[in-house]
Design a protein around this motif. Structure first.
Motif, PDB file in Angstrom:
ATOM      1  N   ASN A 181      38.170  46.881  46.091  1.00  0.00           N
ATOM      2  CA  ASN A 181      36.923  46.403  46.714  1.00  0.00           C
ATOM      3  C   ASN A 181      36.630  47.144  48.011  1.00  0.00           C
ATOM      4  OD1 ASN A 181      36.159  44.474  44.779  1.00  0.00           O
ATOM      5  ND2 ASN A 181      37.551  42.949  45.635  1.00  0.00           N
ATOM      6  N   ASP A 182      37.674  47.433  48.789  1.00  0.00           N
ATOM      7  CA  ASP A 182      37.480  48.197  50.030  1.00  0.00           C
ATOM      8  C   ASP A 182      36.940  49.586  49.721  1.00  0.00           C
ATOM      9  OD1 ASP A 182      38.320  46.149  51.658  1.00  0.00           O
ATOM     10  OD2 ASP A 182      40.380  46.905  51.870  1.00  0.00           O
ATOM     11  N   CYS A 183      37.492  50.231  48.678  1.00  0.00           N
ATOM     12  CA  CYS A 183      37.029  51.580  48.303  1.00  0.00           C
ATOM     13  C   CYS A 183      35.579  51.543  47.836  1.00  0.00           C
ATOM     14  CB  CYS A 183      37.919  52.141  47.202  1.00  0.00           C
ATOM     15  SG  CYS A 183      39.573  52.601  47.753  1.00  0.00           S
ATOM     16  N   LEU A 184      35.203  50.514  47.083  1.00  0.00           N
ATOM     17  CA  LEU A 184      33.824  50.381  46.634  1.00  0.00           C
ATOM     18  C   LEU A 184      32.884  50.234  47.818  1.00  0.00           C
ATOM     19  CD1 LEU A 184      34.234  48.021  43.550  1.00  0.00           C
ATOM     20  CD2 LEU A 184      33.714  50.455  43.511  1.00  0.00           C
ATOM     21  N   ARG A 185      33.278  49.405  48.788  1.00  0.00           N
ATOM     22  CA  ARG A 185      32.429  49.219  49.981  1.00  0.00           C
ATOM     23  C   ARG A 185      32.283  50.517  50.758  1.00  0.00           C
ATOM     24  NH1 ARG A 185      34.842  43.987  50.133  1.00  0.00           N
ATOM     25  NH2 ARG A 185      36.596  44.773  51.363  1.00  0.00           N
ATOM     26  N   LYS A 186      33.390  51.257  50.936  1.00  0.00           N
ATOM     27  CA  LYS A 186      33.335  52.516  51.683  1.00  0.00           C
ATOM     28  C   LYS A 186      32.432  53.529  51.000  1.00  0.00           C
ATOM     29  CE  LYS A 186      37.831  52.284  53.976  1.00  0.00           C
ATOM     30  NZ  LYS A 186      39.182  52.901  54.082  1.00  0.00           N
ATOM     31  N   ASN A 187      32.372  53.453  49.675  1.00  0.00           N
ATOM     32  CA  ASN A 187      31.532  54.386  48.924  1.00  0.00           C
ATOM     33  C   ASN A 187      30.131  53.841  48.676  1.00  0.00           C
ATOM     34  OD1 ASN A 187      33.218  56.898  47.761  1.00  0.00           O
ATOM     35  ND2 ASN A 187      34.569  55.125  47.937  1.00  0.00           N
ATOM     36  N   GLY A 188      29.851  52.662  49.239  1.00  0.00           N
ATOM     37  CA  GLY A 188      28.507  52.099  49.152  1.00  0.00           C
ATOM     38  C   GLY A 188      28.080  51.696  47.768  1.00  0.00           C
ATOM     39  N   VAL A 189      29.024  51.241  46.932  1.00  0.00           N
ATOM     40  CA  VAL A 189      28.672  50.853  45.572  1.00  0.00           C
ATOM     41  C   VAL A 189      29.115  49.412  45.310  1.00  0.00           C
ATOM     42  CG1 VAL A 189      28.816  53.209  44.701  1.00  0.00           C
ATOM     43  CG2 VAL A 189      30.825  51.745  44.594  1.00  0.00           C
ATOM     44  N   ALA A 190      28.414  48.769  44.396  1.00  0.00           N
ATOM     45  CA  ALA A 190      28.756  47.417  43.962  1.00  0.00           C
ATOM     46  C   ALA A 190      28.983  47.439  42.457  1.00  0.00           C
ATOM     47  CB  ALA A 190      27.631  46.452  44.317  1.00  0.00           C
ATOM     48  N   SER A 191      29.973  46.683  42.006  1.00  0.00           N
ATOM     49  CA  SER A 191      30.320  46.678  40.588  1.00  0.00           C
ATOM     50  C   SER A 191      29.912  45.372  39.940  1.00  0.00           C
ATOM     51  CB  SER A 191      31.825  46.899  40.407  1.00  0.00           C
ATOM     52  OG  SER A 191      32.201  46.737  39.058  1.00  0.00           O
ATOM     53  N   GLN A 192      29.276  45.485  38.783  1.00  0.00           N
ATOM     54  CA  GLN A 192      28.966  44.310  37.971  1.00  0.00           C
ATOM     55  C   GLN A 192      30.103  43.973  37.012  1.00  0.00           C
ATOM     56  OE1 GLN A 192      25.313  45.424  35.997  1.00  0.00           O
ATOM     57  NE2 GLN A 192      24.047  44.592  37.650  1.00  0.00           N
ATOM     58  N   HIS A 193      30.974  44.948  36.753  1.00  0.00           N
ATOM     59  CA  HIS A 193      31.968  44.782  35.689  1.00  0.00           C
ATOM     60  C   HIS A 193      33.399  44.599  36.192  1.00  0.00           C
ATOM     61  CE1 HIS A 193      28.602  45.857  33.312  1.00  0.00           C
ATOM     62  NE2 HIS A 193      28.731  47.164  33.406  1.00  0.00           N
ATOM     63  N   LEU A 194      33.650  44.826  37.473  1.00  0.00           N
ATOM     64  CA  LEU A 194      35.023  44.768  37.969  1.00  0.00           C
ATOM     65  C   LEU A 194      35.647  43.398  37.727  1.00  0.00           C
ATOM     66  CD1 LEU A 194      37.295  46.290  39.399  1.00  0.00           C
ATOM     67  CD2 LEU A 194      36.380  45.449  41.589  1.00  0.00           C
ATOM     68  N   GLY A 195      34.829  42.344  37.766  1.00  0.00           N
ATOM     69  CA  GLY A 195      35.349  41.000  37.538  1.00  0.00           C
ATOM     70  C   GLY A 195      36.045  40.864  36.196  1.00  0.00           C
ATOM     71  N   TYR A 196      35.555  41.583  35.174  1.00  0.00           N
ATOM     72  CA  TYR A 196      36.205  41.492  33.869  1.00  0.00           C
ATOM     73  C   TYR A 196      37.573  42.154  33.901  1.00  0.00           C
ATOM     74  CZ  TYR A 196      36.846  41.084  28.885  1.00  0.00           C
ATOM     75  OH  TYR A 196      37.348  40.736  27.658  1.00  0.00           O
ATOM     76  N   PHE A 197      37.696  43.251  34.666  1.00  0.00           N
ATOM     77  CA  PHE A 197      39.000  43.907  34.779  1.00  0.00           C
ATOM     78  C   PHE A 197      40.001  42.997  35.488  1.00  0.00           C
ATOM     79  CE2 PHE A 197      36.279  47.429  33.786  1.00  0.00           C
ATOM     80  CZ  PHE A 197      37.086  48.310  33.085  1.00  0.00           C
ATOM     81  N   ARG A 198      39.507  42.128  36.354  1.00  0.00           N
ATOM     82  CA  ARG A 198      40.393  41.145  36.982  1.00  0.00           C
ATOM     83  C   ARG A 198      41.011  40.208  35.947  1.00  0.00           C
ATOM     84  NH1 ARG A 198      40.363  39.962  42.435  1.00  0.00           N
ATOM     85  NH2 ARG A 198      38.941  41.167  43.745  1.00  0.00           N
ATOM     86  N   LYS A 199      40.280  39.966  34.869  1.00  0.00           N
ATOM     87  CA  LYS A 199      40.817  39.121  33.802  1.00  0.00           C
ATOM     88  C   LYS A 199      41.839  39.871  32.952  1.00  0.00           C
ATOM     89  CE  LYS A 199      36.465  36.533  33.403  1.00  0.00           C
ATOM     90  NZ  LYS A 199      35.333  36.178  32.494  1.00  0.00           N
ATOM     91  N   MET A 200      41.708  41.190  32.890  1.00  0.00           N
ATOM     92  CA  MET A 200      42.610  41.991  32.068  1.00  0.00           C
ATOM     93  C   MET A 200      43.914  42.311  32.798  1.00  0.00           C
ATOM     94  SD  MET A 200      39.968  44.723  30.313  1.00  0.00           S
ATOM     95  CE  MET A 200      41.210  45.347  29.172  1.00  0.00           C
ATOM     96  N   PHE A 201      43.827  42.505  34.124  1.00  0.00           N
ATOM     97  CA  PHE A 201      44.985  42.937  34.898  1.00  0.00           C
ATOM     98  C   PHE A 201      45.224  41.972  36.055  1.00  0.00           C
ATOM     99  CE2 PHE A 201      42.776  46.878  33.440  1.00  0.00           C
ATOM    100  CZ  PHE A 201      43.650  47.163  32.400  1.00  0.00           C
ATOM    101  N   SER A 202      46.482  41.765  36.383  1.00  0.00           N
ATOM    102  CA  SER A 202      46.852  40.818  37.429  1.00  0.00           C
ATOM    103  C   SER A 202      47.033  41.516  38.767  1.00  0.00           C
ATOM    104  CB  SER A 202      48.159  40.098  37.067  1.00  0.00           C
ATOM    105  OG  SER A 202      48.048  39.436  35.832  1.00  0.00           O
ATOM    106  N   GLU A 203      46.634  40.854  39.830  1.00  0.00           N
ATOM    107  CA  GLU A 203      46.844  41.368  41.182  1.00  0.00           C
ATOM    108  C   GLU A 203      48.335  41.617  41.407  1.00  0.00           C
ATOM    109  OE1 GLU A 203      45.675  42.492  45.125  1.00  0.00           O
ATOM    110  OE2 GLU A 203      44.463  42.031  43.357  1.00  0.00           O
ATOM    111  N   GLY A 204      48.655  42.838  41.849  1.00  0.00           N
ATOM    112  CA  GLY A 204      50.030  43.179  42.175  1.00  0.00           C
ATOM    113  C   GLY A 204      50.878  43.645  41.011  1.00  0.00           C
TER     114      GLY A 204
END
Length: 303
Positions: A181-204
Motif C-alpha cells: 500500500n505504501d508503494c502504491l501511494r508513492k506511485n500515485g495509484v489506487a488498486s481496485q483488485h488488491l483486496g482480492y489478493f489479500r484473500k489469497m495470501f496472508s500478511e507475513g
C-alpha cells in the motif's frame, strides 16, 4: 500432441503473427529445440477495457550478438544497441527477451536476469544500474536508492527505432500488504483488485513478492508500477489454476468468458503452470490490469 505442435496451436489462436515468424525469431536465438520447457513462458494481460493480450518470453540467452541480430532482422534499429548490450553483459549472467506484437506499438523487451549471481553487480548495484540508465538515456537523478534494494532483474523496453523504458525489479521474501500500500501511494495509484489478493495470501506469509518500477526515457511520459506474487510454490504452496480462474471471475467479470475460453484452448494439450500472478498499473491514469505468467507443461504433451 508434440511440443512444437502445441506452440503452433498457441500462435495460431492468439498471436497477430504466424508460427513461421515465431520460428524465425527462435532460430535466430537458439541452435536447437532442446530444453524448450525452460526457454519459453507466456503471459496474459487482462483488464475490463481491452481484449485479453497474450505475450511470450524466451529465456536462457547468453549471446548478445544473436540478440543484436534479431533486432536488426525485425527492423528494430536501436542506436547504440550493441554498446548497451555489451555494457549489460559485464554484469548479467543471463538474458531473456519478451515480445509484445499486439496493437499499434509493438515492442521487444530485453531482460537482465540473475543479477545477484554476478559479483560485480552485487558489489555496487547502484553504480551498475546508473551506468545502464545513462547509456539508454533514462534520468535517474531523483532515484531513491532504497527503491532498488533487493534488485534481481532489470528490463529494457524497445519500440521500433528507440529505447522507451528502464524497469527495475526488486524482490521481498514475505507478503506485506502495508508495504504494498505504501508503494502504491508513492506511485500515485489506487488498486481496485488488491483486496482480492489479500484473500489469497496472508500478511507475513513466506512468499516471494516482486515490485517492478518503470522509468521512461521521456521524463514527461507516465511511469508504471507492478506487483507480482510467486504462484508456483517456490516459497509456499502453489496457487491452483481454479484459484486463478476465480480471481479473474471476481475482479474482471467482463472478461471472464473470454478468459475461460482462452484457458481451455491453452490447456488442450496439457495443464499450464502459473509462475507469478499480480497487478500492473500503466499510463497517465494508471490503468490497472491483472497479469498472469505461465508455462505449458510440454513434457506432458509428449505422453
Amino acid at each position: 500432441m508434440e511440443p512444437l505442435e502445441c506452440l503452433k496451436d498457441y500462435f495460431g489462436r492468439f498471436h497477430p503473427f504466424s508460427f513461421n515468424e515465431f520460428s524465425e525469431i527462435y532460430n535466430l536465438l537458439y541452435s536447437d529445440y532442446e530444453n524448450l520447457q525452460n526457454r519459453i513462458e507466456f503471459s496474459l494481460l487482462i483488464d475490463k477495457d481491452n481484449e485479453i493480450d497474450l505475450r511470450f518470453g524466451l529465456f536462457k540467452l547468453y549471446d548478445t550478438q544473436r540478440i543484436s541480430s534479431l533486432f536488426r532482422k525485425k527492423w528494430y534499429e536501436i542506436p547504440d544497441l550493441e554498446r548497451i548490450l555489451n555494457l549489460a553483459k559485464g554484469f548479467t549472467p543471463e538474458f531473456a527477451l519478451g515480445f509484445d506484437f499486439k496493437g499499434n506499438h509493438p515492442r521487444i523487451k530485453v531482460y537482465l536476469l540473475r543479477l545477484p549471481d554476478n559479483p560485480q553487480f552485487i558489489e555496487n548495484p547502484v553504480k551498475r544500474i546508473r551506468s545502464l540508465s545513462t547509456a539508454i538515456g533514462v534520468d535517474l537523478a531523483n532515484l531513491d536508492e532504497k527503491e532498488i534494494e533487493g534488485c534481481y532483474l532489470l528490463g529494457l523496453d524497445f519500440h521500433k527505432g528507440k529505447t522507451q523504458n528502464l524497469k527495475i525489479y526488486t524482490k521481498e521474501m514475505n507478503v506485506a500488504f502495508s508495504r504494498i500500500n505504501d508503494c502504491l501511494r508513492k506511485n500515485g495509484v489506487a488498486s481496485q483488485h488488491l483486496g482480492y489478493f489479500r484473500k489469497m495470501f496472508s500478511e507475513g506469509e513466506s512468499r516471494d513478492v516482486t515490485f517492478s518500477r518503470k522509468y521512461p526515457v521521456d521524463s514527461s511520459a507516465a511511469s508504471g508500477f507492478s506487483i507480482f506474487f510467486d504462484a508456483n510454490g517456490n516459497s509456499k504452496g502453489r496457487v491452483s489454476n481454479s484459484e486463478v480462474s476465480q480471481l479473474v471471475r471476481t475482479c474482471v467479470p467482463e472478461r471472464y468468458g473470454n478468459f475461460d475460453e482462452t484457458l481451455k484452448a491453452l490447456e488442450a494439450a496439457g495443464e499450464i503452470v502459473y509462475s507469478h500472478i499480480g497487478l500492473t498499473f500503466n499510463g497517465c491514469e494508471a490503468k490497472e490490469s491483472i497479469c498472469l505468467y505461465f508455462s505449458p507443461r510440454f513434457w506432458e504433451a509428449r505422453k
